[in-house]
Design an enzyme around this catalytic site. Structure first.
Site, PDB file in Angstrom:
ATOM      1  N   GLY A  17       2.859   2.222  10.798  1.00  0.00           N
ATOM      2  CA  GLY A  17       3.841   3.290  10.636  1.00  0.00           C
ATOM      3  C   GLY A  17       4.576   3.651  11.908  1.00  0.00           C
ATOM      4  N   GLU A  56      -5.093  -4.888  10.873  1.00  0.00           N
ATOM      5  CA  GLU A  56      -4.079  -3.855  11.023  1.00  0.00           C
ATOM      6  C   GLU A  56      -4.325  -3.069  12.315  1.00  0.00           C
ATOM      7  OE1 GLU A  56      -2.210  -2.794   6.984  1.00  0.00           O
ATOM      8  OE2 GLU A  56      -3.908  -1.480   7.311  1.00  0.00           O
ATOM      9  N   GLU A  76      -6.743   4.724   7.999  1.00  0.00           N
ATOM     10  CA  GLU A  76      -6.521   6.133   7.634  1.00  0.00           C
ATOM     11  C   GLU A  76      -7.749   6.711   6.930  1.00  0.00           C
ATOM     12  OE1 GLU A  76      -2.761   5.478   5.686  1.00  0.00           O
ATOM     13  OE2 GLU A  76      -1.898   4.966   7.630  1.00  0.00           O
ATOM     14  N   ASN A 115       0.875  -1.184   0.000  1.00  0.00           N
ATOM     15  CA  ASN A 115       0.000   0.000   0.000  1.00  0.00           C
ATOM     16  C   ASN A 115       0.907   1.228   0.000  1.00  0.00           C
ATOM     17  OD1 ASN A 115      -1.786   2.054   0.583  1.00  0.00           O
ATOM     18  ND2 ASN A 115      -2.276   1.328   2.655  1.00  0.00           N
ATOM     19  N   TRP A 116       0.959   1.891  -1.144  1.00  0.00           N
ATOM     20  CA  TRP A 116       1.856   3.055  -1.240  1.00  0.00           C
ATOM     21  C   TRP A 116       1.275   4.294  -0.564  1.00  0.00           C
ATOM     22  CZ3 TRP A 116       4.393   3.341  -6.828  1.00  0.00           C
ATOM     23  CH2 TRP A 116       5.311   2.280  -6.940  1.00  0.00           C
ATOM     24  N   LYS A 117      -0.015   4.221  -0.189  1.00  0.00           N
ATOM     25  CA  LYS A 117      -0.680   5.389   0.416  1.00  0.00           C
ATOM     26  C   LYS A 117      -0.513   6.611  -0.495  1.00  0.00           C
ATOM     27  CE  LYS A 117      -0.077   3.191   4.833  1.00  0.00           C
ATOM     28  NZ  LYS A 117       0.056   3.290   6.296  1.00  0.00           N
ATOM     29  N   SER A 171       3.701  -2.085  10.268  1.00  0.00           N
ATOM     30  CA  SER A 171       5.149  -2.137  10.497  1.00  0.00           C
ATOM     31  C   SER A 171       5.784  -3.473  10.117  1.00  0.00           C
ATOM     32  CB  SER A 171       5.483  -1.785  11.950  1.00  0.00           C
ATOM     33  OG  SER A 171       5.111  -0.439  12.235  1.00  0.00           O
ATOM     34  N   GLY A 206       2.908  -1.180   4.209  1.00  0.00           N
ATOM     35  CA  GLY A 206       2.912   0.221   3.821  1.00  0.00           C
ATOM     36  C   GLY A 206       4.317   0.676   3.450  1.00  0.00           C
ATOM     37  N   GLY A 207       5.009   1.303   4.396  1.00  0.00           N
ATOM     38  CA  GLY A 207       6.316   1.912   4.145  1.00  0.00           C
ATOM     39  C   GLY A 207       7.306   1.003   3.427  1.00  0.00           C
ATOM     40  N   HIS A 209      -9.373   1.097   5.166  1.00  0.00           N
ATOM     41  CA  HIS A 209      -8.105   1.305   5.867  1.00  0.00           C
ATOM     42  C   HIS A 209      -8.340   2.289   7.022  1.00  0.00           C
ATOM     43  CE1 HIS A 209      -4.015   2.531   6.736  1.00  0.00           C
ATOM     44  NE2 HIS A 209      -3.621   1.439   6.118  1.00  0.00           N
TER      45      HIS A 209
END
Ligand code: PGA
Length: 250
Positions: free
Chosen positions: A169, A163, A95, A9-11, A209, A230-231, A93
């Protein structure tokens, strides 16, 4: 037997220059037992789909509206995502739930529209830190699961990503016992609602993470069918070792 899935997930990260990361992934040898999904920002979907064409890597979006078209400025529909060459969409998600006040019933509507367009819905659930500290985790998950997942969910059209919000993150990863407890709980609820065949076929990802250094331990956990990353999905150099750890767990 559920297939393993590594999802990225590049967000809200990446412009067209970042698509070179997809070229690296598309060229890498991938164990056929493992599925790879990358979800870049919406403006990159169609170009991203071209970059991975003919490779095992599949492209997905990060959200969709629940209607196929109409007066919804700034939104994109599942039909548009499918038309861009993507095959999946992340929904609910944390977010989006926080930044855009998305409720579980809304997520369920979105999932139905994703299914209607033949998209795989990756439905996210997770408790906040306060909920975890109040020992409410399983109640929160049960509620989100019951109301976010539509009745037409099957192993072929739905993936659930657990999640914990406090792990996203932050570098704070739950213990494998904590992941195990929630994933076993989700599996039992899915089997109770959808029966052993479909409830047993819906894949469960862990997200929050996940890094090259902790992926193998997470993938060794029961009922973990892969990860939503993600990251560490932004660079092929980070995502590939996670894919390798998943391949080793097959
Ligand atoms: P993270 O994000 O891997 O950067 O923690 C996971 C996610 O939000 O899907």
């Amino acid at each position: 037997m559920r297939r393993k899935l590594a999802a990225g997930n590049w967000k809200m990260n990446g412009t067209r220059a970042a698509l070179s990361e997809l070229d690296v992934l598309a060229k890498a040898p991938i164990d056929p037992a493992v599925d790879i999904l990358l979800c870049p920002p919406a403006p990159l979907l169609s170009e991203a789909a071209k970059h991975v064409s003919g490779s095992p890597v599949v492209i997905g979006a990060q959200d969709c509206h629940y209607e196929p078209s109409g007066a919804h400025t700034g939104d994109i529909s599942a039909a548009m995502i499918a038309d861009a060459g993507a095959r999946a969409v992340i929904l609910g998600h944390s977010e989006r739930r926080e930044d855009h006040n998305e409720s579980s019933p809304l997520v369920r509507q979105k999932a139905r529209s994703a299914h209607a367009e033949g998209l795989l819905a990756v439905i996210c659930l997770g408790e906040s830190e306060a909920q975890r500290l109040a020992a409410n985790t399983l109640d929160i998950i049960a509620g989100q699961l019951a109301t976010s997942v539509p009745d037409d969910a099957t192993g072929a059209n739905t993936v659930i990503a657990y999640e914990p919000i406090w792990a996203i993150g932050t570098g704070n990863v739950p213990t494998t016992e904590q992941i195990d407890e929630v994933h076993d709980f989700i599996r039992a609820r899915l089997v109770r609602r959808f029966g052993g065949d479909e409830g047993g076929a819906i894949r469960l990802l862990y997200g929050g993470s996940v890094k090259p250094g902790n992926a193998a331990e997470i993938f060794a956990t029961d009922n973990v069918d892969g990860a939503l990353v993600g990251g560490a999905s932004l660079k092929a150099d980070d995502f590939l070792p996670i894919i390798r750890a998943l391949e080793t767990s097959v």
